[in-house]
Scaffold this motif. Structure first.
Motif, PDB file in Angstrom:
ATOM      1  N   MET A   1       0.816  -1.198   0.000  1.00 25.23           N
ATOM      2  CA  MET A   1       0.000   0.000   0.000  1.00 25.23           C
ATOM      3  C   MET A   1       0.858   1.260   0.000  1.00 25.23           C
ATOM      4  SD  MET A   1      -2.997   1.220  -0.072  1.00 25.23           S
ATOM      5  CE  MET A   1      -3.891   2.667   0.315  1.00 25.23           C
ATOM      6  N   LYS A   2       1.973   1.237   0.749  1.00 21.51           N
ATOM      7  CA  LYS A   2       2.812   2.430   0.831  1.00 21.51           C
ATOM      8  C   LYS A   2       3.330   2.835  -0.544  1.00 21.51           C
ATOM      9  CE  LYS A   2       6.748   4.505   3.044  1.00 21.51           C
ATOM     10  NZ  LYS A   2       7.878   4.370   3.917  1.00 21.51           N
ATOM     11  N   LYS A   3       3.767   1.865  -1.336  1.00 23.26           N
ATOM     12  CA  LYS A   3       4.281   2.171  -2.670  1.00 23.26           C
ATOM     13  C   LYS A   3       3.199   2.825  -3.521  1.00 23.26           C
ATOM     14  CE  LYS A   3       6.775   0.284  -6.561  1.00 23.26           C
ATOM     15  NZ  LYS A   3       7.371  -0.876  -7.187  1.00 23.26           N
ATOM     16  N   ASP A   4       1.983   2.335  -3.449  1.00 21.54           N
ATOM     17  CA  ASP A   4       0.883   2.930  -4.198  1.00 21.54           C
ATOM     18  C   ASP A   4       0.594   4.351  -3.722  1.00 21.54           C
ATOM     19  OD1 ASP A   4       0.598   0.678  -5.728  1.00 21.54           O
ATOM     20  OD2 ASP A   4      -0.982  -0.180  -4.487  1.00 21.54           O
ATOM     21  N   SER A   5       0.667   4.563  -2.417  1.00 26.64           N
ATOM     22  CA  SER A   5       0.428   5.896  -1.859  1.00 26.64           C
ATOM     23  C   SER A   5       1.471   6.885  -2.352  1.00 26.64           C
ATOM     24  CB  SER A   5       0.451   5.859  -0.332  1.00 26.64           C
ATOM     25  OG  SER A   5      -0.592   5.065   0.151  1.00 26.64           O
ATOM     26  N   ILE A   6       2.726   6.471  -2.365  1.00 24.94           N
ATOM     27  CA  ILE A   6       3.801   7.343  -2.837  1.00 24.94           C
ATOM     28  C   ILE A   6       3.603   7.672  -4.310  1.00 24.94           C
ATOM     29  CG2 ILE A   6       6.282   7.470  -3.305  1.00 24.94           C
ATOM     30  CD1 ILE A   6       6.670   5.884  -0.673  1.00 24.94           C
ATOM     31  N   SER A   7       3.246   6.687  -5.095  1.00 23.44           N
ATOM     32  CA  SER A   7       3.006   6.914  -6.523  1.00 23.44           C
ATOM     33  C   SER A   7       1.849   7.887  -6.727  1.00 23.44           C
ATOM     34  CB  SER A   7       2.708   5.584  -7.207  1.00 23.44           C
ATOM     35  OG  SER A   7       2.361   5.785  -8.548  1.00 23.44           O
ATOM     36  N   SER A  63      10.329  10.067  -9.498  1.00 20.55           N
ATOM     37  CA  SER A  63      11.041   9.776  -8.264  1.00 20.55           C
ATOM     38  C   SER A  63      10.352   8.633  -7.530  1.00 20.55           C
ATOM     39  CB  SER A  63      11.079  11.025  -7.374  1.00 20.55           C
ATOM     40  OG  SER A  63      11.656  10.718  -6.141  1.00 20.55           O
ATOM     41  N   LYS A  64      11.083   7.558  -7.249  1.00 23.33           N
ATOM     42  CA  LYS A  64      10.494   6.389  -6.591  1.00 23.33           C
ATOM     43  C   LYS A  64      10.041   6.692  -5.168  1.00 23.33           C
ATOM     44  CE  LYS A  64      13.018   3.166  -9.429  1.00 23.33           C
ATOM     45  NZ  LYS A  64      14.071   2.201  -9.519  1.00 23.33           N
ATOM     46  N   SER A  65      10.802   7.508  -4.480  1.00 25.23           N
ATOM     47  CA  SER A  65      10.445   7.827  -3.094  1.00 25.23           C
ATOM     48  C   SER A  65       9.709   9.158  -2.987  1.00 25.23           C
ATOM     49  CB  SER A  65      11.704   7.872  -2.234  1.00 25.23           C
ATOM     50  OG  SER A  65      12.571   8.889  -2.690  1.00 25.23           O
ATOM     51  N   GLY A  66       9.542   9.831  -4.108  1.00 25.35           N
ATOM     52  CA  GLY A  66       8.876  11.133  -4.101  1.00 25.35           C
ATOM     53  C   GLY A  66       9.890  12.247  -3.921  1.00 25.35           C
TER      54      GLY A  66
END
Length: 105
Positions: A1-7, A63-66
């Protein structure tokens, strides 16, 4: 979920910055005036004193991490806007805006 949120957040940041850039292009003052603002990735990078690739990655949600908040603020201010201008656009974005961005990028 975190990866989707960052995207999702990255996309909303990108769309918001793109809309501010479009606004700045429409209302750019005449050249050589005190109020001249950045209207290209290169001008933004020079004005904000950050790499052009960083500007491009931020505008394109690469950016992968934002992007860090300092980068976002530097970009916003280099275009002659305030954080509140960015926030208004960011908060107004819809799922349709997100989906359209995904389709076109």
């Amino acid at each position: 979920m975190k990866k989707d949120s960052i995207s999702y957040i990255n996309i909303k940041i990108s769309i918001s910055l793109i809309r501010l850039l479009e606004l700045s292009k429409k209302f750019k003052p005449y050249k050589n005036t005190k109020e001249e603002i950045a209207i290209s990735y290169n001008e933004i990078a020079l004005e904000a004193d950050i790499r052009k690739a960083t500007v491009s990655d931020t505008f394109n949600a690469k950016s992968k991490s934002g992007p860090n908040y300092t980068t976002v603020i530097l970009i916003i201010e280099s275009m002659g806007f305030k954080l509140v201008d960015f926030a208004k656009i960011y908060d107004s974005l819809t799922e349709i805006d997100i989906e359209n961005f995904k389709k076109n990028n």
